[in-house]
Design a protein around this motif. Structure first.
Motif, PDB file in Angstrom:
ATOM      1  N   LYS A 116       0.835  -1.207   0.000  1.00 17.46           N
ATOM      2  CA  LYS A 116       0.000   0.000   0.000  1.00 17.46           C
ATOM      3  C   LYS A 116       0.867   1.254   0.000  1.00 17.46           C
ATOM      4  N   LEU A 117       1.917   1.236   0.794  1.00 21.81           N
ATOM      5  CA  LEU A 117       2.764   2.426   0.895  1.00 21.81           C
ATOM      6  C   LEU A 117       3.614   2.631  -0.360  1.00 21.81           C
ATOM      7  N   VAL A 118       4.083   1.562  -0.962  1.00 20.41           N
ATOM      8  CA  VAL A 118       4.826   1.704  -2.212  1.00 20.41           C
ATOM      9  C   VAL A 118       3.906   2.268  -3.297  1.00 20.41           C
ATOM     10  N   THR A 119       2.663   1.809  -3.312  1.00 21.97           N
ATOM     11  CA  THR A 119       1.685   2.340  -4.265  1.00 21.97           C
ATOM     12  C   THR A 119       1.457   3.821  -4.007  1.00 21.97           C
ATOM     13  N   TYR A 120       1.345   4.208  -2.740  1.00 22.58           N
ATOM     14  CA  TYR A 120       1.177   5.628  -2.415  1.00 22.58           C
ATOM     15  C   TYR A 120       2.369   6.437  -2.910  1.00 22.58           C
ATOM     16  N   TRP A 121       3.587   5.952  -2.687  1.00 20.67           N
ATOM     17  CA  TRP A 121       4.766   6.718  -3.088  1.00 20.67           C
ATOM     18  C   TRP A 121       4.863   6.825  -4.606  1.00 20.67           C
ATOM     19  N   ILE A 122       4.391   5.826  -5.331  1.00 24.06           N
ATOM     20  CA  ILE A 122       4.359   5.911  -6.794  1.00 24.06           C
ATOM     21  C   ILE A 122       3.413   7.018  -7.231  1.00 24.06           C
TER      22      ILE A 122
ATOM     23  N   GLY B  68      -7.141   5.023  -1.899  1.00 25.66           N
ATOM     24  CA  GLY B  68      -7.161   5.818  -3.118  1.00 25.66           C
ATOM     25  C   GLY B  68      -5.961   5.576  -3.998  1.00 25.66           C
ATOM     26  N   ALA B  69      -4.799   5.314  -3.397  1.00 25.87           N
ATOM     27  CA  ALA B  69      -3.600   5.063  -4.192  1.00 25.87           C
ATOM     28  C   ALA B  69      -3.755   3.785  -5.013  1.00 25.87           C
ATOM     29  N   PHE B  70      -4.357   2.741  -4.410  1.00 27.32           N
ATOM     30  CA  PHE B  70      -4.622   1.513  -5.158  1.00 27.32           C
ATOM     31  C   PHE B  70      -5.582   1.762  -6.307  1.00 27.32           C
ATOM     32  N   TYR B  71      -6.610   2.554  -6.065  1.00 29.16           N
ATOM     33  CA  TYR B  71      -7.585   2.851  -7.107  1.00 29.16           C
ATOM     34  C   TYR B  71      -6.924   3.573  -8.282  1.00 29.16           C
ATOM     35  N   VAL B  72      -6.152   4.612  -7.984  1.00 28.90           N
ATOM     36  CA  VAL B  72      -5.482   5.372  -9.041  1.00 28.90           C
ATOM     37  C   VAL B  72      -4.488   4.485  -9.779  1.00 28.90           C
ATOM     38  N   TYR B  73      -3.742   3.687  -9.050  1.00 33.63           N
ATOM     39  CA  TYR B  73      -2.758   2.816  -9.694  1.00 33.63           C
ATOM     40  C   TYR B  73      -3.444   1.799 -10.600  1.00 33.63           C
TER      41      TYR B  73
ATOM     42  N   HIS C  88      -6.432   1.815 -11.992  1.00 29.31           N
ATOM     43  CA  HIS C  88      -7.265   2.323 -13.077  1.00 29.31           C
ATOM     44  C   HIS C  88      -6.529   3.238 -14.058  1.00 29.31           C
ATOM     45  N   PHE C  89      -5.411   3.830 -13.647  1.00 26.35           N
ATOM     46  CA  PHE C  89      -4.727   4.786 -14.525  1.00 26.35           C
ATOM     47  C   PHE C  89      -3.277   4.402 -14.826  1.00 26.35           C
ATOM     48  N   VAL C  90      -2.527   3.998 -13.815  1.00 27.28           N
ATOM     49  CA  VAL C  90      -1.098   3.731 -14.010  1.00 27.28           C
ATOM     50  C   VAL C  90      -0.884   2.341 -14.596  1.00 27.28           C
ATOM     51  N   HIS C  91      -1.496   1.335 -14.015  1.00 24.53           N
ATOM     52  CA  HIS C  91      -1.299  -0.049 -14.451  1.00 24.53           C
ATOM     53  C   HIS C  91      -1.647  -0.266 -15.924  1.00 24.53           C
ATOM     54  N   PRO C  92      -2.782   0.259 -16.431  1.00 22.17           N
ATOM     55  CA  PRO C  92      -3.055   0.059 -17.865  1.00 22.17           C
ATOM     56  C   PRO C  92      -1.997   0.688 -18.776  1.00 22.17           C
ATOM     57  N   CYS C  93      -1.383   1.777 -18.342  1.00 18.34           N
ATOM     58  CA  CYS C  93      -0.341   2.414 -19.160  1.00 18.34           C
ATOM     59  C   CYS C  93       0.969   1.648 -19.096  1.00 18.34           C
ATOM     60  N   VAL C  94       1.257   1.058 -17.963  1.00 18.31           N
ATOM     61  CA  VAL C  94       2.532   0.380 -17.765  1.00 18.31           C
ATOM     62  C   VAL C  94       2.509  -1.029 -18.350  1.00 18.31           C
ATOM     63  N   CYS C  95       1.371  -1.674 -18.295  1.00 25.43           N
ATOM     64  CA  CYS C  95       1.291  -3.092 -18.671  1.00 25.43           C
ATOM     65  C   CYS C  95       0.788  -3.312 -20.091  1.00 25.43           C
ATOM     66  N   VAL C  96       1.150  -2.450 -21.003  1.00 23.14           N
ATOM     67  CA  VAL C  96       0.815  -2.652 -22.411  1.00 23.14           C
ATOM     68  C   VAL C  96       1.909  -3.531 -23.006  1.00 23.14           C
ATOM     69  N   ASP C  97       1.505  -4.537 -23.746  1.00 28.84           N
ATOM     70  CA  ASP C  97       2.507  -5.438 -24.305  1.00 28.84           C
ATOM     71  C   ASP C  97       3.263  -4.773 -25.454  1.00 28.84           C
ATOM     72  N   LEU C  98       4.493  -5.172 -25.615  1.00 30.26           N
ATOM     73  CA  LEU C  98       5.402  -4.562 -26.582  1.00 30.26           C
ATOM     74  C   LEU C  98       4.928  -4.691 -28.033  1.00 30.26           C
TER      75      LEU C  98
END
Length: 140
Positions: A45-51, A91-96, A98-108
């Motif tokens: 949870k805290l690593v997600t918050y810091w991201i 909230g950090a989990f929600y943002v990660y 719904h917004f960060v994870h889809p951008c980061v986990c796009v296949d090459l």
């Protein structure tokens, strides 16, 4: 010093102290506790918050010229950081998620296909534009 001056002073102090205390103080304390307790869920949870906090800071740094014209930006930022920080809301989990994870986990391969389509689009438009200029130049 009358009551209005006291209220103004309290708001100025709150404005300057709330951001570091909420955004940095409590999460730092919670991070130390999670490390000492060796809790994987709290650490995640805290690593997600810091991201998310880092992304907010980068966004603010990149768009400071625009954000300085928004009179309530510091308060909006404080509300967003508070929402992402409070463990009850996650909230950090929600943002990660719904917004960060889809951008980061796009296949090459998907990115490569998308870039090739952009290359063809811009190359075709560039060639058409330059060919029309060349033809117009020849007509003269």
């Amino acid at each position: 010093m009358d009551f209005q001056d006291l209220v103004k002073f309290a708001l100025i102090c709150f404005d300057s102290l709330a951001w570091p205390l909420f955004a940095l103080g409590y999460p730092l304390h919670a991070s130390i506790q999670a490390i000492e307790a060796n809790s994987n869920t709290d650490t995640k949870k805290l690593v997600t918050y810091w991201i998310i906090f880092s992304l907010i800071s980068l966004f603010e740094h990149a768009f400071m010229g625009i954000l300085q014209w928004l009179p309530f930006w510091p308060y909006m930022k404080l509300m967003v950081v508070g929402w992402t920080m409070i463990p009850r809301f996650d909230g950090a989990f929600y943002v990660y998620n719904h917004f960060v994870h889809p951008c980061v986990c796009v296949d090459l391969p998907t990115i490569i296909v998308w870039l090739k389509k952009l290359q063809v689009f811009f190359l075709d438009n560039f060639l058409l534009m330059n060919m029309s200029r060349f033809i117009d130049h020849l007509k003269l």
